[in-house]
Structure formats: C-alpha cells, structure tokens
Design an enzyme around this catalytic site. Structure first.
Site, PDB file in Angstrom:
ATOM      1  N   SER A  95       0.822  -1.210   0.000  1.00 37.12           N
ATOM      2  CA  SER A  95       0.000   0.000   0.000  1.00 37.12           C
ATOM      3  C   SER A  95       0.858   1.263   0.000  1.00 37.12           C
ATOM      4  O   SER A  95       1.984   1.273   0.500  1.00 37.12           O
ATOM      5  CB  SER A  95      -0.914   0.016   1.220  1.00 37.12           C
ATOM      6  OG  SER A  95      -1.650  -1.184   1.308  1.00 37.12           O
TER       7      SER A  95
HETATM    8  N1  SAH Z   1      -0.674  -4.025   3.833  1.00 41.18           N
HETATM    9  C1  SAH Z   1      -0.149  -4.846   2.780  1.00 41.18           C
HETATM   10  C2  SAH Z   1      -1.143  -4.832   1.649  1.00 41.18           C
HETATM   11  C3  SAH Z   1      -1.182  -6.079   0.889  1.00 41.18           C
HETATM   12  S1  SAH Z   1      -2.380  -6.109  -0.406  1.00 41.18           S
HETATM   13  C4  SAH Z   1       1.172  -4.251   2.331  1.00 41.18           C
HETATM   14  O1  SAH Z   1       1.333  -3.041   2.492  1.00 41.18           O
HETATM   15  O2  SAH Z   1       2.022  -4.968   1.806  1.00 41.18           O
HETATM   16  C5  SAH Z   1      -3.643  -7.083   0.320  1.00 41.18           C
HETATM   17  C6  SAH Z   1      -3.314  -8.495   0.652  1.00 41.18           C
HETATM   18  O3  SAH Z   1      -4.516  -9.133   1.061  1.00 41.18           O
HETATM   19  C7  SAH Z   1      -2.789  -9.325  -0.510  1.00 41.18           C
HETATM   20  O4  SAH Z   1      -1.533  -9.844  -0.172  1.00 41.18           O
HETATM   21  C8  SAH Z   1      -3.828 -10.437  -0.678  1.00 41.18           C
HETATM   22  O5  SAH Z   1      -3.264 -11.679  -1.034  1.00 41.18           O
HETATM   23  C9  SAH Z   1      -4.433 -10.492   0.703  1.00 41.18           C
HETATM   24  N2  SAH Z   1      -5.758 -11.088   0.802  1.00 41.18           N
HETATM   25  C10 SAH Z   1      -6.819 -10.958  -0.032  1.00 41.18           C
HETATM   26  N3  SAH Z   1      -7.864 -11.672   0.423  1.00 41.18           N
HETATM   27  C11 SAH Z   1      -7.460 -12.258   1.585  1.00 41.18           C
HETATM   28  C12 SAH Z   1      -8.104 -13.114   2.537  1.00 41.18           C
HETATM   29  N4  SAH Z   1      -9.361 -13.516   2.418  1.00 41.18           N
HETATM   30  N5  SAH Z   1      -7.375 -13.499   3.616  1.00 41.18           N
HETATM   31  C13 SAH Z   1      -6.087 -13.129   3.772  1.00 41.18           C
HETATM   32  N6  SAH Z   1      -5.442 -12.317   2.911  1.00 41.18           N
HETATM   33  C14 SAH Z   1      -6.123 -11.881   1.830  1.00 41.18           C
END
Ligand code: SAH
Length: 204
Positions: A52
C-alpha cells in the site's frame, strides 16, 4: 516521505510518524522496486498484489488508534510492511494472508528486522481468527463487498475495525466501532485496494 507525504497532508500522531520513520520500507519490496520504495504510491509485490501507499497506511493506522497494550488482527499481510508498523504500535499482531508465498516472504523480513510480537498465519482472513479472538482492533488491507460478520464478531466491545468496502472502482475506508454489541459505521476517505478474496469476501 514522513515530512512531505504524511505530516504535510495532516497525519498528526507522533507515534505513527516516528514508527514510519523507523520501519525500513525498502526491505519489503523486491530489488527492481527498491529505489522507489519511498515513493508516493503503491508498488507491485508477488502474486499480483501491492504494497500500500505510505499515506494510506498512515491514515489506516490513525483510524485504528492503537494503544501499546492492545492486540490487533490484520487481514492481508502482503509484503508485511503494515504488519511491522502494527508491531511497533501494539502488543501483538496476528496477521492472516491467503498466499503462502507472500506470508513466508513477509515472515522472513519481519524476522530479519527482529519483530517478536508478530504471528503470520496462512488462510482465509475474511473469516477472522476465532481461536485468538477477541481483538482490540482489526485492520483489513483488501476491499470487502460488505462488512464481514465474522470480523465484527471477533472485535472486543469498544474495539475498532478499519476496512475498505466496495467494488474495484469505488471503495471507501470505513471505521466500524462495536458499541453495545452493534456496529457503528463512519465512512472515511475514498480508496483503492485489491479485493478481499474468501468466504466473506469476493469469490476467487
Ligand atoms: N498491507 C499490505 C497490503 C497487501 S495487499 C502491504 O502493504 O504490503 C492485500 C493483501 O490481502 C494481498 O496480499 C492479498 O493476497 C491479501 N488477501 C486478499 N484476500 C485475503 C483473505 N481472504 N485473507 C487473507 N489475505 C487476503
């Protein structure tokens, strides 16, 4: 990053600003993106996901309003960047990621940086983590179609749940507070996140 992207845009919480100046964001992105790690935008990580934008992470942390003795649940570990910040600001972080590869890469970086108050779990975070509930705060880093009931149930009375809600084109950050067992929802800023995929999210 902290001065121009965060402080000048209204992020005021000194604990958050100082945590964001300590956590090395470049450790959480792959080599080709390292020189852009502190840029004012999201960046690609593995599995078609994104780390993000720093500003949106700061906004979510402000809305969460964590105290140092609190336990927080994070859904969507991704790179582990926000996880590290949550670890700086709380007592313990449980973080759930659906992609095993992202979870193990994030865990390796968090270990290298010596965070000891983080537990990364592979699974469908839309169902929460009932075995460790209830939580003082819950943060979801992927957009849900609506408030996942399981997450609300796993929130302590008076606790806060921060999550993006809506389809790909039009999401808004919501702060959901549990007051006498019922959700009080305040809609905040528009945002854009990858979808929450799972039983209480969008279909895969
Ligand atoms: N805060 C993180 C954002 C990652 S993007 C950063 O800054 O790196 C969001 C993440 O949510 C992705 O890695 C995706 O794989 C995960 N995601 C999506 N659906 C999910 C679920 N049901 N349970 C766990 N993770 C999930």
């Amino acid at each position: 990053m902290v001065e121009t992207q965060l402080r000048q845009r209204g992020i005021r919480d000194e604990r958050i600003l100082s945590a964001m100046s300590r956590v090395p964001r470049h450790e959480f992105v792959a080599e080709p993106y390292r020189s852009r790690a502190y840029d004012d935008n999201p960046l690609p990580i593995a599995e078609g996901q994104t780390i993000s934008q720093p500003y949106i992470v700061a906004v979510m942390l402000e809305l969460l309003d964590l105290a140092p003795n609190q336990t927080v649940l994070e859904i969507g570990t991704g790179s582990g960047y926000q996880t590290a910040l949550l670890a700086e600001l709380s007592q313990h972080v449980y973080s759930v990621e659906r992609h095993g590869r992202l979870a193990s890469e994030a865990e390796a970086v968090l270990q290298k940086l010596a965070y000891q108050n983080v537990t990364v779990i592979v699974g469908d975070g839309s169902k929460g983590l009932p075995e460790h509930a209830p939580f003082d705060a819950i943060v979801v880093a992927a957009a849900a179609p609506e408030l996942p009931q399981a997450l609300f149930e796993q929130l302590k009375e008076g606790g806060r749940l921060v999550l993006p809600v809506g389809p790909a084109e039009s999401q808004a950050l919501q702060v959901v507070t549990k007051q006498q067992g019922t959700p009080v929802i305040v809609e905040q800023t528009p945002c854009r996140f990858v979808p929450l995929i799972g039983e209480q999210g969008y279909p895969a």
